[in-house]
Write an enzyme that holds these catalytic residues in place. Structure first.
Site, short mmCIF file in Angstrom:
data_model
loop_
_atom_site.label_atom_id
_atom_site.label_comp_id
_atom_site.label_asym_id
_atom_site.label_seq_id
_atom_site.Cartn_x
_atom_site.Cartn_y
_atom_site.Cartn_z
N ASP A 48 0.84 -1.20 0.00
CA ASP A 48 0.00 0.00 0.00
C ASP A 48 0.88 1.26 0.00
O ASP A 48 0.38 2.38 -0.09
CB ASP A 48 -1.02 0.00 1.15
N SER A 49 2.20 1.06 0.04
CA SER A 49 3.12 2.17 -0.21
C SER A 49 2.83 2.81 -1.56
O SER A 49 3.27 3.93 -1.84
CB SER A 49 4.58 1.69 -0.16
N ASP A 87 -0.90 -6.47 -0.41
CA ASP A 87 -1.18 -5.77 0.85
C ASP A 87 -2.67 -5.51 1.01
O ASP A 87 -3.34 -5.07 0.07
CB ASP A 87 -0.47 -4.41 0.79
N LYS A 115 -1.07 -9.59 3.02
CA LYS A 115 -0.38 -9.06 4.21
C LYS A 115 -1.30 -8.06 4.89
O LYS A 115 -1.96 -7.27 4.23
CB LYS A 115 0.92 -8.37 3.78
N GLU A 117 -1.57 -5.39 8.51
CA GLU A 117 -0.82 -4.71 9.59
C GLU A 117 -1.51 -4.86 10.94
O GLU A 117 -2.74 -4.81 11.03
CB GLU A 117 -0.70 -3.21 9.27
N GLU A 184 8.92 -4.00 10.79
CA GLU A 184 9.40 -2.72 10.26
C GLU A 184 9.90 -1.82 11.39
O GLU A 184 9.21 -1.65 12.41
CB GLU A 184 8.24 -2.04 9.49
O1 KIV Z 1 3.43 -1.10 1.70
C1 KIV Z 1 4.62 -1.42 1.74
O2 KIV Z 1 5.42 -1.13 0.85
C2 KIV Z 1 5.09 -2.16 2.90
C3 KIV Z 1 6.56 -2.35 3.03
C4 KIV Z 1 7.16 -1.11 3.55
C5 KIV Z 1 6.90 -3.53 3.87
O3 KIV Z 1 4.31 -2.58 3.70
#
Ligand code: KIV
Length: 265
Positions: A48-49, A87, A115, A117, A184
């Protein structure tokens, strides 16, 4: 492209068992994905970056499931071997049924695992998903979706209480069926301890060289990031090409040449 040669979670577990370091990068489209696949990147995260590096926002909070699904489909087109992780964005996994529906969308888009969080109530969500066949990676330590609660992008679990909690959360996530962890921005000593405590692969970002693998945001490791946190290295320097930078990253992770002390907390 055929995915007959694609890495599976069993390969990644074997890499951990054999002490072979796992190289992971974020990616958002087919062309870069194909270059990473050729360079030997083991895992691509459609993170989600993308809210920050693709959409130009100041945080990841506004990213939608459909955004991740679209970029997961794009990345999947470029892959033969690399394992694909998608994500779950903010607000997409906070109840069991919503989490299930959104995870199914991301797996249908080509993700091999999702993934998410956080710990606490997320442990039950992870258990709900994994017991219904959804492969899950849990993301602990600095969780950027909570940036407004954390008061900024800060190193986590610096004291003994925080470190003990993080270890307990990692164990609880494994118990709940998570098959991978991302940790992280935590002290390097804690990154090592978590990796030694659980049997599943632990991928670090700003978590020291002793994690089972490393991940960086692609734009950061190509020197394009608008900020340069301590844990980032610019692999374009000395590489001459983007393909060369991906290859240099994989080699540096495999040989424990990245991260070094200067990238640690
Ligand atoms: O969204 C992302 O790029 C991440 C990484 C920083 C691990 O979660």
């Amino acid at each position: 492209m055929s995915r007959n040669k694609a890495l599976t979670i069993d390969h990644l577990l074997a890499m951990k068992r054999d002490g072979e370091k796992i190289a992971m990068l974020t990616c958002y489209d087919a062309t870069f994905a194909s270059a990473m696949d050729r360079a030997g990147v083991d895992i691509i995260l459609v993170g989600d970056s993308l809210g920050m590096v693709v959409q130009g926002e100041s945080s990841t909070v506004g990213v939608q499931v459909d955004d991740i699904a679209y970029h997961t489909e794009c990345v999947a087109q470029g892959l033969e071997r690399t394992f694909l992780l998608a994500d779950m964005p903010f607000g997409s996994f906070h109840s069991e049924s919503v989490a299930m529906e959104n995870a199914v969308e991301l797996l249908s888009a080509g993700g091999a695992m999702v993934k998410l969080e956080g710990a606490g109530p997320m442990i039950d969500i992870v258990h709900y998903l994994t017991s219904r066949g959804v492969p899950v990676c849990a993301h602990l330590g600095l969780t950027p979706q909570s940036v407004n609660q954390l008061g900024g992008f800060k190193v986590q679990a610096r004291d003994e209480t925080g470190a003990k909690q993080l270890i307990a959360d990692a164990q609880a996530m494994q118990q709940a069926g998570a098959q991978m962890l991302v940790v992280e921005c935590i002290p390097a000593t804690l990154g090592r301890e978590v990796s030694e405590t659980v049997d599943i692969p632990v991928i670090g970002i700003g978590a020291g060289v002793d994690c089972d693998g490393q991940v960086l945001v692609m734009h950061d490791m190509l020197g394009l990031g608008s900020w340069a946190p301590k844990f980032v290295k610019d692999f374009m320097q000395g590489s001459g090409s983007i393909q060369g930078a991906f290859e240099a990253y994989v080699l540096a992770v495999r040989d424990r040449q990245f991260p070094t002390r200067e990238h640690e907390y």
